[in-house]
Design a protein around this motif. Structure first.
Motif, PDB file in Angstrom:
ATOM      1  N   ALA A 162      -1.919  -3.496  -6.811  1.00 24.17           N
ATOM      2  CA  ALA A 162      -2.922  -2.803  -5.984  1.00 24.17           C
ATOM      3  C   ALA A 162      -3.687  -3.535  -4.876  1.00 24.17           C
ATOM      4  O   ALA A 162      -2.893  -2.335  -3.533  1.00 24.17           O
ATOM      5  CB  ALA A 162      -4.102  -2.017  -6.894  1.00 24.17           C
ATOM      6  N   ASP A 165      -0.452  -3.144  -2.515  1.00 20.85           N
ATOM      7  CA  ASP A 165       0.051  -1.930  -2.581  1.00 20.85           C
ATOM      8  C   ASP A 165      -0.306  -0.516  -1.267  1.00 20.85           C
ATOM      9  O   ASP A 165       0.166   0.192  -0.764  1.00 20.85           O
ATOM     10  CB  ASP A 165       0.193  -0.725  -4.390  1.00 20.85           C
ATOM     11  CG  ASP A 165       0.843   0.676  -3.676  1.00 20.85           C
ATOM     12  OD1 ASP A 165       1.717   0.777  -3.410  1.00 20.85           O
ATOM     13  OD2 ASP A 165       0.427   1.565  -4.119  1.00 20.85           O
ATOM     14  N   GLU A 176      -9.688   4.898  -6.293  1.00 19.75           N
ATOM     15  CA  GLU A 176      -8.945   3.821  -5.954  1.00 19.75           C
ATOM     16  C   GLU A 176      -9.087   2.624  -5.669  1.00 19.75           C
ATOM     17  O   GLU A 176      -9.154   1.383  -6.187  1.00 19.75           O
ATOM     18  CB  GLU A 176      -7.552   3.968  -5.450  1.00 19.75           C
ATOM     19  CG  GLU A 176      -6.718   5.317  -5.702  1.00 19.75           C
ATOM     20  CD  GLU A 176      -5.197   5.591  -4.870  1.00 19.75           C
ATOM     21  OE1 GLU A 176      -4.084   5.807  -5.332  1.00 19.75           O
ATOM     22  OE2 GLU A 176      -5.635   6.578  -4.102  1.00 19.75           O
ATOM     23  N   MET A 180      -9.597  -0.871  -7.314  1.00 18.49           N
ATOM     24  CA  MET A 180      -8.656  -2.298  -7.561  1.00 18.49           C
ATOM     25  C   MET A 180      -9.979  -2.903  -7.709  1.00 18.49           C
ATOM     26  O   MET A 180     -10.027  -4.778  -7.639  1.00 18.49           O
ATOM     27  CB  MET A 180      -8.162  -2.078  -6.067  1.00 18.49           C
ATOM     28  CG  MET A 180      -7.848  -2.944  -5.097  1.00 18.49           C
ATOM     29  SD  MET A 180      -8.671  -4.420  -4.738  1.00 18.49           S
ATOM     30  CE  MET A 180      -9.185  -3.505  -2.811  1.00 18.49           C
TER      31      MET A 180
END
Length: 337
Positions: A162, A165, A176, A180
């Motif tokens: 993640a 990304d 998010e 992570m």
């Protein structure tokens, strides 16, 4: 002035180092050389050195076992402590390659010395050794502990995926980013805080409480790391000042600022979207935008909230063990900025 290490960290290092050295001694000479350099035991030329990490995770493993082990029962936790430290260093070796970090623990990272393939293979070797060491323990619960550590490694890898990304995305939500941080950092500290109790055959509620303690502590740990990545003293962090901004990392305070709806957050987004490396002046401006968005203060408050939550989850145990765990938790947030 640097933060004084709690004595329990020194005790943990003394307990786990012989196990780590014996395990790494089983590797082929080329891979062993990279691992010994990474751990700080040897220099590039192979001469002995006395370095190494703080042993926070091994200390958590040993204390969690002491929290749950009946008096006079055998101690199986050292193998688990070594296994957790091996997984942690597997992740560091791989992360340094993927993030392009050139400095760790005040020395060049292993990949800059031995090359990317050698560093990746060394990380793979440490991960393999972790399972080998744990299953070689005499604990009747070694298999359950190995499953817990393997599941944690899977979560850790998801966190790193993640993080990578996020580098290619313009929009990352705070939710998010916190997930992570949990996966990349808190999950392994949660495992470290509970796997010792697991090897001691502790009741399930004790293991669950210690895991929750470690999760909250791990989140606080990552939040402090994120602040250090922006304003940390290189003499303390071993990395250049503003290192996370140079790499345009989307750490928690940065993502909080980007989603703050403030003019400072908008300016930070413009700087992050700029092609080419940021100048030193722009890096300082970006750090100032994080401050002006209120994100540094929010991160510090969230860190304290997580630390308070960790204390609430700490199971009852021997007073000296509880005090040692509390001391480690405070040490996590006292690291110098």
């Amino acid at each position: 002035m640097t933060t004084v290490l709690p004595p329990v960290l020194l005790t943990a290092r003394e307990a786990v180092d012989p196990v780590l050295r014996e395990a790494i001694g089983r590797l082929d000479p080329d891979t062993r050389r990279v691992c010994e350099y990474h751990f700080g035991w040897r220099g590039v030329d192979g001469t002995a050195e006395g370095g190494g990490g703080k042993a926070l995770r091994p200390a958590m493993v040993l204390l969690s076992a002491q929290c749950a082990r009946p008096p006079g029962a055998p101690d199986h936790a050292v193998a688990a402590a070594a296994a957790v430290e091996l997984v942690h260093n597997f992740s560091l070796l791989h992360d340094d390659v993927m993030d392009g970090d050139t400095s760790r623990r005040h020395r060049p990272t292993a990949w800059t010395v031995f090359g990317r393939p050698a560093a990746l293979l060394a990380g793979d070797a440490l991960l393999s050794l972790a399972t080998e060491v744990l299953l070689g323990s005499s604990s009747p619960h070694a298999a359950a502990a190995a499953r817990a550590l393997s599941a944690t490694t899977r979560v850790l890898i998801a966190g790193q995926a993640a993080d990578l990304d996020f580098e290619h995305r313009d929009q990352v939500s705070l939710e998010e980013c916190l997930l992570m941080a949990h996966d990349k950092t808190a999950a392994l500290l949660a495992c470290a805080s509970s796997i010792g109790a697991l090897t001691a055959g502790a009741p399930q509620d004790t293991v669950v409480g210690l895991r929750a303690f470690g999760t909250e502590l791990g989140m606080a740990f990552q939040l402090v790391d994120d602040l250090l990545g922006l304003w940390g003293d290189p003499e303390v962090t071993g990395k250049p000042v503003l290192s996370d901004l140079r790499a345009r990392k989307k750490s928690v305070p940065v993502v909080h600022a980007l989603n703050s709806g403030t003019s400072a957050g908008d300016r930070l987004r413009e700087l992050y979207a700029q092609p080419g490396p940021l100048t030193e002046q722009q890096l300082r401006e970006a750090a100032d935008m994080v401050q002006r968005a209120g994100s540094a203060d929010w991160t510090r408050q969230e860190c304290r909230r997580r630390l308070d939550a960790a204390a609430e989850h700490l199971p009852r145990g021997p007073q000296d063990v509880t005090e040692a765990l509390t001391s480690l938790a405070e040490f996590v947030v006292r690291r110098k900025l």
